[in-house]
Design a protein around this motif. Structure first.
Motif, PDB file in Angstrom:
ATOM      1  N   SER A 133       0.844  -1.196   0.000  1.00 14.95           N
ATOM      2  CA  SER A 133       0.000   0.000   0.000  1.00 14.95           C
ATOM      3  C   SER A 133       0.869   1.232   0.000  1.00 14.95           C
ATOM      4  O   SER A 133       1.966   1.230   0.531  1.00 14.95           O
TER       5      SER A 133
ATOM      6  N   ASP B  13     -10.877  -7.297  -3.310  1.00 13.22           N
ATOM      7  CA  ASP B  13      -9.567  -7.939  -3.121  1.00 13.22           C
ATOM      8  C   ASP B  13      -9.661  -9.436  -3.474  1.00 13.22           C
ATOM      9  O   ASP B  13      -8.758  -9.989  -4.113  1.00 13.22           O
TER      10      ASP B  13
ATOM     11  N   GLN C  79      -7.420  -0.962   4.593  1.00  8.56           N
ATOM     12  CA  GLN C  79      -6.281  -1.740   4.094  1.00  8.56           C
ATOM     13  C   GLN C  79      -5.818  -2.726   5.164  1.00  8.56           C
ATOM     14  O   GLN C  79      -5.556  -3.899   4.888  1.00  8.56           O
TER      15      GLN C  79
ATOM     16  N   ILE D 287      -3.986  -1.086  -1.862  1.00 12.61           N
ATOM     17  CA  ILE D 287      -4.734   0.185  -1.939  1.00 12.61           C
ATOM     18  C   ILE D 287      -3.776   1.355  -2.140  1.00 12.61           C
ATOM     19  O   ILE D 287      -2.793   1.496  -1.402  1.00 12.61           O
TER      20      ILE D 287
ATOM     21  N   CYS E 131      -3.906   5.309  -1.852  1.00  7.25           N
ATOM     22  CA  CYS E 131      -4.871   6.133  -1.112  1.00  7.25           C
ATOM     23  C   CYS E 131      -4.663   7.630  -1.332  1.00  7.25           C
ATOM     24  O   CYS E 131      -3.536   8.111  -1.289  1.00  7.25           O
TER      25      CYS E 131
END
Ligand code: 13P
Ligand code: SF4
Length: 346
Positions: free
Chosen positions: A2, A167, A186, A193, A195
């Motif tokens: 992420s 997901d 997340q 992700i 963001c």
């Protein structure tokens, strides 16, 4: 994997507080609104963060007091020809997108949201264009134009479930605009992700050290946290959830008292749900800081009795939500996907 993109945070001018009304004025506007609602075949759709007197009036007149998902659902299913949305602008736009045939009025069109303001349509479109392999999921707290660019709209009440679902299909996600909710989702799902860096000015103000001290002062209390709050606050929580989920948690947890990290407007319905429990607002000042919102959204506070009466009296341009048909058609698709997905969870 992420990643969090660091966008410059804008400074938002705070709206002026509405003028205080005397008790005679309040009684006058309450009666005026009740007769206007009948005359105009209208119903009040209010959020939990509006002031208690607005929530009480919505309940008394057959309207709803709800979270943003339920407001959208209630408004689209209710037979009234006019929806008076007491909340912030994105809630009025959502109602209009889902019910174009209805007249959607708001006490003021200036009731904004820092998440919406922090996610301008053109910057967001560029961001999405740079990551064409990602599914775009936006929080309901966005403009109609940002929704129109998304594959999915979501509210905090079903965010974890939706991202988990995407997901499981192997989809990589763009999440906007709330960075705290994005991180929370997340962590709960392990999804990939990317963001946006927005924040809610109300939830961003909760203070960790002061909350720890408060927990020590009230060891029997459960801590309830909305996931728009910073990670360190979420880590102190006994329950994390949307507004309606927090009200349910207050009811079902065995603790005799609750420390609540969300807008204090929620206390009206939370206290109704558990009249015997003590409710305390989580600290927003301390640690060398003073609060600006002090746990009440300044835009939600703009929804006053006088402004509701004026909206229903028919000063249309100042109060009527308009969304172009072209934009509405595009924004409706991810919104309807959200409502269908929410139904599938029931
Ligand atoms: P809910 O979807 O939980 O009602 O939250 C909306 C909101 O604006 C929270 O700050
Ligand atoms: Fe937006 Fe925060 Fe106000 Fe909710 S409380 S409407 S997220 S500014």
């Amino acid at each position: 994997m992420s990643e969090f993109i660091d966008f410059n945070q804008s400074i938002y001018p705070f709206p002026a507080k509405p003028a205080l009304l005397s008790s005679d004025e309040k009684a006058f506007y309450r009666e005026r609104i009740k007769s206007l609602l009948i005359e105009k075949n209208a119903v009040i759709v209010a959020h939990y963060y509006t002031d208690p007197e607005i929530q009480a009036l919505a309940e008394e007149t057959g309207g709803c007091v709800a979270d943003s998902l339920e407001m959208a659902r209630f408004g689209s299913l209710h037979p009234a020809s006019t929806l008076l949305v007491a909340g912030v602008r994105f809630m009025g736009e959502t109602a209009k997108i889902l019910s174009p045939e209805k007249n959607v009025l708001m006490p003021t069109l200036d009731a904004q949201c820092s998440l919406d303001l922090g996610c301008p349509e053109d910057e967001f479109a560029r961001f999405c264009d740079e990551h064409p392999d990602r599914t775009v999921v936006v929080y309901a707290n966005t403009s109609a134009a940002v929704k129109a660019r998304a594959d999915w709209v979501v509210t905090s009440s079903i965010a974890v479930e939706l991202i988990d679902h995407l997901d499981s299909l192997g989809e990589k996600i763009i999440w906007a605009p709330d960075r705290h909710l994005g991180r929370y989702v997340q962590q709960q799902t392990g999804a990939d992700i990317l963001c946006w860096d927005g924040a809610c000015i109300v939830h961003d103000e909760f203070k960790t050290q002061s909350l720890e001290k408060m927990k020590a002062l009230y060891p029997e209390a459960a801590v309830l946290v909305h996931p728009e709050s910073p990670q360190a606050i979420v880590e102190l929580a006994d329950a994390v959830g949307s507004t309606s989920q927090l009200i349910k948690a207050a009811q079902t947890l065995p603790n005799p008292s609750m420390i609540v990290a969300t807008d204090k407007g929620i206390f009206y319905k939370m206290q109704q749900a558990c009249p015997d429990k003590s409710l305390y607002i989580a600290p927003t000042a301390g640690e060398g800081a003073t609060c600006r919102t002090c746990a009440h959204c300044p835009w939600m506070a703009m929804n006053g009795l006088k402004a509701i009466a004026e909206a229903l009296e028919g000063r249309e341009q100042q109060h009527q939500i308009q969304v172009s048909e072209q934009l509405r058609q595009k924004a409706m698709l991810p919104l309807n996907k959200m409502l269908d997905f929410a139904m599938s969870l029931k």
